[in-house]
Design a protein around this motif. Structure first.
Motif, PDB file in Angstrom:
ATOM      1  N   VAL A 109     -10.346   7.922  30.667  1.00  0.00           N
ATOM      2  CA  VAL A 109      -9.850   9.188  30.123  1.00  0.00           C
ATOM      3  C   VAL A 109      -8.537   8.985  29.385  1.00  0.00           C
ATOM      4  N   ASP A 110      -8.504   9.450  28.135  1.00  0.00           N
ATOM      5  CA  ASP A 110      -7.294   9.380  27.321  1.00  0.00           C
ATOM      6  C   ASP A 110      -6.488  10.667  27.430  1.00  0.00           C
ATOM      7  N   VAL A 131      -9.630  12.331  13.875  1.00  0.00           N
ATOM      8  CA  VAL A 131     -10.862  13.100  13.972  1.00  0.00           C
ATOM      9  C   VAL A 131     -11.656  12.566  15.170  1.00  0.00           C
ATOM     10  N   VAL A 132     -11.980  13.465  16.125  1.00  0.00           N
ATOM     11  CA  VAL A 132     -12.664  13.067  17.357  1.00  0.00           C
ATOM     12  C   VAL A 132     -13.987  13.818  17.451  1.00  0.00           C
ATOM     13  N   PRO A 133     -15.119  13.083  17.550  1.00  0.00           N
ATOM     14  CA  PRO A 133     -16.409  13.753  17.747  1.00  0.00           C
ATOM     15  C   PRO A 133     -16.463  14.384  19.148  1.00  0.00           C
ATOM     16  N   ILE A 134     -17.085  15.559  19.225  1.00  0.00           N
ATOM     17  CA  ILE A 134     -17.167  16.294  20.487  1.00  0.00           C
ATOM     18  C   ILE A 134     -18.625  16.455  20.886  1.00  0.00           C
ATOM     19  N   MET A 135     -18.916  16.055  22.133  1.00  0.00           N
ATOM     20  CA  MET A 135     -20.271  16.117  22.685  1.00  0.00           C
ATOM     21  C   MET A 135     -20.334  17.190  23.778  1.00  0.00           C
ATOM     22  N   ARG A 158     -11.430   7.282  25.710  1.00  0.00           N
ATOM     23  CA  ARG A 158     -11.134   6.170  24.802  1.00  0.00           C
ATOM     24  C   ARG A 158     -12.188   5.094  25.074  1.00  0.00           C
ATOM     25  N   MET A 159     -12.945   4.768  24.035  1.00  0.00           N
ATOM     26  CA  MET A 159     -14.031   3.804  24.152  1.00  0.00           C
ATOM     27  C   MET A 159     -13.483   2.376  24.119  1.00  0.00           C
ATOM     28  N   GLN A 172     -11.729   1.298  21.119  1.00  0.00           N
ATOM     29  CA  GLN A 172     -10.549   2.140  20.906  1.00  0.00           C
ATOM     30  C   GLN A 172     -10.830   3.429  20.135  1.00  0.00           C
ATOM     31  N   SER A 173     -12.092   3.670  19.768  1.00  0.00           N
ATOM     32  CA  SER A 173     -12.416   4.966  19.171  1.00  0.00           C
ATOM     33  C   SER A 173     -12.419   5.999  20.296  1.00  0.00           C
ATOM     34  N   MET A 174     -12.448   7.275  19.927  1.00  0.00           N
ATOM     35  CA  MET A 174     -12.425   8.331  20.932  1.00  0.00           C
ATOM     36  C   MET A 174     -13.624   9.244  20.766  1.00  0.00           C
TER      37      MET A 174
END
Length: 157
Positions: free
Chosen positions: A35-36, A64-68, A91-92, A95-97
């Motif tokens: 969790v970031d 820009v962060v994709p939301i699921m 945080r994947m 390092q993408s989110m």
């Protein structure tokens, strides 16, 4: 917490911290190391032709962060946004989110890895990959999510 190993010396057993979230009446645990951030529900910009469980993107501090929608991902009824609704930002490894909409963030709990059990009953194969195990905290059982498996695109939806 300490336990005696085979030769009788004490060794530390680290508990894992999980953020407990609610989807409907069910509680799920997300490993806190993934969790970031946790943010309040905000305006989500829709993205045409994306997977049905992605509801869009948000701007988080210029990124820009994709939301699921976890509800859609798990095949539950659609989200109803309330005052307790939150977005968990993960945080994947690259390092993408990515963000997950949850009904409510309950608490942070420490779970002893020795108390985590793999379900022995037959699970729907698609959804079984999302489950890392069942954690016990007192009398409560918490479904622990394999958050990386939830994000992977190669699962049949």
């Amino acid at each position: 917490m300490e336990e005696l190993n085979a030769i009788g010396t004490a060794e530390a057993v680290d508990e894992i911290q999980y953020i407990v979230v609610k989807l409907g009446d069910e509680q799920y645990g997300i490993d806190i190391s993934n969790v970031d951030n946790i943010v309040r529900m905000q305006r989500i910009t829709r993205v045409p032709k994306s997977q049905p469980y992605y509801v869009g993107v948000i701007n988080l501090r210029g990124e820009v962060v994709p939301i699921m929608s976890l509800r859609r991902r798990f095949g539950l009824e659609d989200d109803a946004y309330e005052s307790a609704t939150r977005i968990i930002i993960i945080r994947m490894e690259d390092q993408s989110m990515v963000g997950f909409i949850v009904d409510e963030v309950k608490e942070v709990v420490n779970i002893d890895p020795r108390t985590i059990e793999t379900p022995t009953f037959k699970l729907d194969e698609k959804n079984a990959t999302y489950l890392a195990g069942i954690g016990k905290k007192g009398e409560n059982l918490i479904s622990l999510l394999d958050i990386m498996a939830v994000v992977e695109e190669n699962k049949n939806v």
